[in-house]
Write a protein that holds these residues in place. Structure first.
Motif, PDB file in Angstrom:
ATOM      1  N   GLN A   1       1.061  -1.071   0.183  1.00  0.00           N
ATOM      2  CA  GLN A   1       0.066   0.001  -0.003  1.00  0.00           C
ATOM      3  C   GLN A   1       0.848   1.249  -0.079  1.00  0.00           C
ATOM      4  OE1 GLN A   1      -2.623   0.086   3.609  1.00  0.00           O
ATOM      5  NE2 GLN A   1      -3.817   1.873   2.543  1.00  0.00           N
ATOM      6  N   PHE A   2       1.866   1.126   0.955  1.00  0.00           N
ATOM      7  CA  PHE A   2       2.856   2.293   0.812  1.00  0.00           C
ATOM      8  C   PHE A   2       3.461   2.629  -0.507  1.00  0.00           C
ATOM      9  CE2 PHE A   2       7.333   3.816   1.106  1.00  0.00           C
ATOM     10  CZ  PHE A   2       7.135   4.850   1.972  1.00  0.00           C
ATOM     11  N   TYR A   3       4.246   1.451  -0.928  1.00  0.00           N
ATOM     12  CA  TYR A   3       4.890   1.699  -2.345  1.00  0.00           C
ATOM     13  C   TYR A   3       3.858   2.155  -3.366  1.00  0.00           C
ATOM     14  CZ  TYR A   3       9.127   0.034  -0.304  1.00  0.00           C
ATOM     15  OH  TYR A   3       9.943  -0.262   0.555  1.00  0.00           O
ATOM     16  N   ALA A   4       2.679   1.741  -3.423  1.00  0.00           N
ATOM     17  CA  ALA A   4       1.723   2.106  -4.580  1.00  0.00           C
ATOM     18  C   ALA A   4       1.250   3.467  -4.378  1.00  0.00           C
ATOM     19  CB  ALA A   4       0.470   1.430  -4.270  1.00  0.00           C
ATOM     20  N   ALA A   5       1.321   4.052  -3.168  1.00  0.00           N
ATOM     21  CA  ALA A   5       0.994   5.419  -2.946  1.00  0.00           C
ATOM     22  C   ALA A   5       2.199   6.200  -3.269  1.00  0.00           C
ATOM     23  CB  ALA A   5       0.462   5.554  -1.436  1.00  0.00           C
ATOM     24  N   LYS A   6       3.528   5.836  -2.959  1.00  0.00           N
ATOM     25  CA  LYS A   6       4.749   6.566  -3.237  1.00  0.00           C
ATOM     26  C   LYS A   6       4.711   6.598  -4.753  1.00  0.00           C
ATOM     27  CE  LYS A   6       9.693   6.484  -2.514  1.00  0.00           C
ATOM     28  NZ  LYS A   6      10.893   5.717  -1.923  1.00  0.00           N
ATOM     29  N   GLY A   7       4.576   5.516  -5.439  1.00  0.00           N
ATOM     30  CA  GLY A   7       4.492   5.665  -7.032  1.00  0.00           C
ATOM     31  C   GLY A   7       3.748   6.915  -7.565  1.00  0.00           C
ATOM     32  N   GLU A   8       2.336   6.702  -7.062  1.00  0.00           N
ATOM     33  CA  GLU A   8       1.256   7.517  -7.734  1.00  0.00           C
ATOM     34  C   GLU A   8       1.807   9.194  -7.393  1.00  0.00           C
ATOM     35  OE1 GLU A   8      -2.711   6.990  -7.887  1.00  0.00           O
ATOM     36  OE2 GLU A   8      -2.520   5.070  -6.650  1.00  0.00           O
ATOM     37  N   ALA A   9       2.248   9.199  -5.973  1.00  0.00           N
ATOM     38  CA  ALA A   9       2.559  10.488  -5.758  1.00  0.00           C
ATOM     39  C   ALA A   9       3.873  11.207  -6.615  1.00  0.00           C
ATOM     40  CB  ALA A   9       3.009  10.686  -4.014  1.00  0.00           C
ATOM     41  N   LEU A  10       5.154  10.247  -6.652  1.00  0.00           N
ATOM     42  CA  LEU A  10       6.055  10.543  -7.618  1.00  0.00           C
ATOM     43  C   LEU A  10       5.747  10.772  -8.702  1.00  0.00           C
ATOM     44  CD1 LEU A  10       8.844   8.089  -6.226  1.00  0.00           C
ATOM     45  CD2 LEU A  10       8.909  10.538  -5.935  1.00  0.00           C
ATOM     46  N   LEU A  11       4.776   9.955  -9.455  1.00  0.00           N
ATOM     47  CA  LEU A  11       4.109  10.322 -10.748  1.00  0.00           C
ATOM     48  C   LEU A  11       3.565  11.560 -10.939  1.00  0.00           C
ATOM     49  CD1 LEU A  11       3.688   9.516 -13.594  1.00  0.00           C
ATOM     50  CD2 LEU A  11       1.698   7.967 -13.007  1.00  0.00           C
ATOM     51  N   GLY A  12       2.762  11.803  -9.748  1.00  0.00           N
ATOM     52  CA  GLY A  12       1.910  13.232  -9.978  1.00  0.00           C
ATOM     53  C   GLY A  12       2.754  14.430  -9.852  1.00  0.00           C
ATOM     54  N   SER A  13       3.774  14.226  -9.025  1.00  0.00           N
ATOM     55  CA  SER A  13       4.489  15.586  -8.882  1.00  0.00           C
ATOM     56  C   SER A  13       5.692  15.694  -9.571  1.00  0.00           C
ATOM     57  CB  SER A  13       5.080  15.396  -7.315  1.00  0.00           C
ATOM     58  OG  SER A  13       6.094  14.217  -7.246  1.00  0.00           O
ATOM     59  N   GLY A  14       6.030  14.793 -10.450  1.00  0.00           N
ATOM     60  CA  GLY A  14       7.232  14.870 -11.604  1.00  0.00           C
ATOM     61  C   GLY A  14       6.862  14.275 -12.876  1.00  0.00           C
ATOM     62  N   ALA A  15       5.854  14.920 -13.592  1.00  0.00           N
ATOM     63  CA  ALA A  15       5.643  14.322 -14.765  1.00  0.00           C
ATOM     64  C   ALA A  15       6.633  14.458 -15.870  1.00  0.00           C
ATOM     65  CB  ALA A  15       4.238  14.971 -15.571  1.00  0.00           C
ATOM     66  N   THR A  16       7.512  15.441 -15.694  1.00  0.00           N
ATOM     67  CA  THR A  16       8.543  15.723 -16.536  1.00  0.00           C
ATOM     68  C   THR A  16       9.983  15.575 -15.895  1.00  0.00           C
ATOM     69  OG1 THR A  16       8.526  18.254 -16.129  1.00  0.00           O
ATOM     70  CG2 THR A  16       7.313  17.533 -17.844  1.00  0.00           C
ATOM     71  N   ASP A  17       9.843  15.138 -14.638  1.00  0.00           N
ATOM     72  CA  ASP A  17      11.304  14.789 -13.961  1.00  0.00           C
ATOM     73  C   ASP A  17      11.395  13.492 -13.944  1.00  0.00           C
ATOM     74  OD1 ASP A  17      13.063  14.497 -12.135  1.00  0.00           O
ATOM     75  OD2 ASP A  17      12.092  16.053 -10.619  1.00  0.00           O
ATOM     76  N   PHE A  18      12.642  12.916 -14.834  1.00  0.00           N
ATOM     77  CA  PHE A  18      12.947  11.513 -14.808  1.00  0.00           C
ATOM     78  C   PHE A  18      13.172  11.052 -13.772  1.00  0.00           C
ATOM     79  CE2 PHE A  18      16.012   8.335 -15.971  1.00  0.00           C
ATOM     80  CZ  PHE A  18      15.173   7.383 -16.568  1.00  0.00           C
ATOM     81  N   ASN A  19      14.020  11.465 -12.603  1.00  0.00           N
ATOM     82  CA  ASN A  19      14.272  10.964 -11.444  1.00  0.00           C
ATOM     83  C   ASN A  19      12.988  10.431 -10.942  1.00  0.00           C
ATOM     84  OD1 ASN A  19      17.240  11.123 -11.776  1.00  0.00           O
ATOM     85  ND2 ASN A  19      17.283  13.193 -11.080  1.00  0.00           N
ATOM     86  N   LYS A  20      12.001  11.476 -10.652  1.00  0.00           N
ATOM     87  CA  LYS A  20      10.789  11.150  -9.951  1.00  0.00           C
ATOM     88  C   LYS A  20      10.077   9.976 -10.732  1.00  0.00           C
ATOM     89  CE  LYS A  20       9.844  15.219  -7.490  1.00  0.00           C
ATOM     90  NZ  LYS A  20       8.987  16.343  -7.100  1.00  0.00           N
ATOM     91  N   LEU A  21       9.956  10.114 -12.225  1.00  0.00           N
ATOM     92  CA  LEU A  21       9.338   8.947 -12.913  1.00  0.00           C
ATOM     93  C   LEU A  21       9.993   7.702 -12.621  1.00  0.00           C
ATOM     94  CD1 LEU A  21       8.793  10.902 -16.237  1.00  0.00           C
ATOM     95  CD2 LEU A  21       7.215  10.527 -14.487  1.00  0.00           C
ATOM     96  N   LYS A  22      11.377   7.744 -12.663  1.00  0.00           N
ATOM     97  CA  LYS A  22      12.217   6.415 -12.371  1.00  0.00           C
ATOM     98  C   LYS A  22      11.700   5.814 -11.116  1.00  0.00           C
ATOM     99  CE  LYS A  22      16.841   4.853 -12.487  1.00  0.00           C
ATOM    100  NZ  LYS A  22      18.234   5.055 -12.761  1.00  0.00           N
ATOM    101  N   GLY A  23      11.711   6.812  -9.994  1.00  0.00           N
ATOM    102  CA  GLY A  23      11.545   6.470  -8.460  1.00  0.00           C
ATOM    103  C   GLY A  23       9.968   5.794  -8.706  1.00  0.00           C
ATOM    104  N   ALA A  24       8.944   6.390  -9.428  1.00  0.00           N
ATOM    105  CA  ALA A  24       7.715   5.902  -9.518  1.00  0.00           C
ATOM    106  C   ALA A  24       7.692   4.435  -9.883  1.00  0.00           C
ATOM    107  CB  ALA A  24       6.651   6.817 -10.462  1.00  0.00           C
ATOM    108  N   ALA A  25       8.522   4.277 -11.062  1.00  0.00           N
ATOM    109  CA  ALA A  25       8.578   2.939 -11.412  1.00  0.00           C
ATOM    110  C   ALA A  25       9.119   1.942 -10.582  1.00  0.00           C
ATOM    111  CB  ALA A  25       9.317   2.999 -12.917  1.00  0.00           C
ATOM    112  N   GLU A  26      10.146   2.153  -9.795  1.00  0.00           N
ATOM    113  CA  GLU A  26      10.717   1.610  -8.985  1.00  0.00           C
ATOM    114  C   GLU A  26       9.407   1.042  -7.766  1.00  0.00           C
ATOM    115  OE1 GLU A  26      13.895   3.560  -7.867  1.00  0.00           O
ATOM    116  OE2 GLU A  26      15.266   2.927  -9.393  1.00  0.00           O
TER     117      GLU A  26
END
Length: 418
Positions: free
Chosen positions: A60-85
């Protein structure tokens, strides 16, 4: 006394667990309100306590983290990569979350691929490669590996290119896809549709006839060809030969592979085999302009410029409106200009030097005159190609054709504003 300590310890663990869930719930609520940075704050508070949580809470934690990173960094590759992980960890802990995360995963892949396309167009091949590989980790779609490898080739990162090509082959990737097509009544042209339903709607409109299902050309031959050429580039002729032998055995009539085999033979000094294979390729479909165009590309790649021009001319013989062949001939003819200019600039002011300068200047002029008709025909076929317009503008300028120069200059300015 021991019992009392145990009870206290259990109460402490329960309090931590409750705290984790509370922060995760707050984060999920913030995500629903598009307050992604706020969600990340709550998750950062919960993360130190994660070690004692069960797998469901961690997922549940990692799912929420992925969504939060994706939402906050649509053009930030580091955040997108973090969301994928993060999404990957969530699914590893609880595979049943795949349905819940379907939309975020789709959005993440779209963000990565769109970013990769922009990077590719800007010549940022390394970043494009990274984004496409990250997309593969999310989607497990081997086509992402194919495009990652292609960008790695463009960026001359041959190790990654080989790695991703091999991974794509190991995953059974061929690039073949089903297409639903129909013929437009008015023009007789065959058009493809995104899916069968759209094709059927078009048929009902009465504008299309002859519905068909076809399979697009396999990319396997191209992949094996590129891998072979990379091995040759690296000086690993043994691997190149072994790979080509296996590939040709599997697809003996594949034109891409035959061309790769010919290129390999030429680079290894086996001119007789090169000529034999080139003749086989032409004989396979002698009236197909695509065959000659591809042979032109291959000849240019190995430095046989005159032969490349011959193949392009043959393609134009079969299809006089072959824009790419016209442009490629022009590029090859103009490729000798730099050497002439360099030699002209190196001359001194002696009488002999001045005479040599005039000779070289005339040679340069002849190149321009010879190239001009190909570019003018290409411009007729596609009036909005800025590179053709720019090149013609420069040629007209060098030839002192002022009216045409001004026309191209005005046209280029218009195109660049669009």
């Amino acid at each position: 006394m021991k019992t009392r300590i145990l009870i206290t310890g259990l109460a402490f663990v329960s309090a931590i667990s409750f705290g984790q869930k509370k922060e995760i719930k707050k984060a999920e609520k913030a995500i629903k309100s598009n307050e992604y940075n706020e969600a990340l704050t709550y998750l950062n508070e919960a993360e130190p306590m994660l070690g004692t949580a069960d797998n469901d809470v961690k997922a549940q934690f990692y799912a929420a983290k992925g969504e939060a990173l994706l939402g906050s960094g649509a053009t930030d590759f580091n955040k997108l990569k973090g969301a994928a992980e993060a999404f990957g960890q969530a699914l590893e802990l609880d595979p049943k979350m795949e349905t819940q995360l379907a939309v975020p995963l789709q959005n993440l892949r779209a963000a990565l691929i769109n970013g990769a396309i922009k990077d590719q167009n800007a010549g940022q091949y390394e970043m494009a490669t990274e984004k496409l590989y990250a997309s593969y980790l999310v989607s497990k779609d081997p086509s992402d590996l194919y495009f990652a490898a292609s960008n790695a080739v463009n960026g001359k990162n041959y190790e990654n290119a080989l790695k991703y090509y091999q991974m794509a082959l190991d995953a059974g990737y061929t690039g073949e896809t089903e297409e639903f097509v129909a013929t437009r009544k008015e023009t007789g042209e065959v058009e493809a549709f995104d899916n069968e339903n759209l094709r059927n709607i078009a048929l009902k409109s009465g504008e299309f006839i002859k519905p068909e299902k076809r399979v697009t050309e396999s990319r396997k031959g191209e992949i094996l060809r590129n891998m072979t050429l990379i091995y040759i580039e690296q000086g690993n002729n043994e691997k190149a030969t072994a790979l080509m032998k296996a590939a040709r055995a599997e697809n003996p009539n594949d034109i891409y592979l035959m061309r790769a085999d010919a290129d390999m033979s030429y680079k290894m000094g086996n001119v007789a085999r090169y000529n034999e294979l080139m003749n086989q390729i032409v004989a396979s479909d002698p009236n197909n302009p695509e065959i000659y165009f591809n042979l032109g590309v291959g000849s240019a790649e190995i430095g046989k410029k005159e032969k490349a021009v011959e193949y392009y001319e043959k393609a134009l013989e079969l299809n006089p409106n072959y824009e790419a062949a016209l442009i490629n001939i022009a590029v090859l003819k103009l490729s000798g200009e730099d050497k002439l200019v360099e030699e002209m600039n190196s001359l001194g002011n002696s009488r002999a030097d001045n005479q040599k300068y005039d000779e070289l200047k005339q040679q340069r002029k002849e190149i321009y005159i010879e190239t001009m008709p190909y570019l003018e025909k290409a411009l007729q076929l596609n009036p909005n190609n800025p590179e053709v317009v720019r090149t013609l503008m420069n040629i007209y300028g060098q030839l002192a054709e002022d009216a045409k120069y001004k026309e191209m200059k005005a046209k280029l300015e218009t195109l660049e504003k669009q």
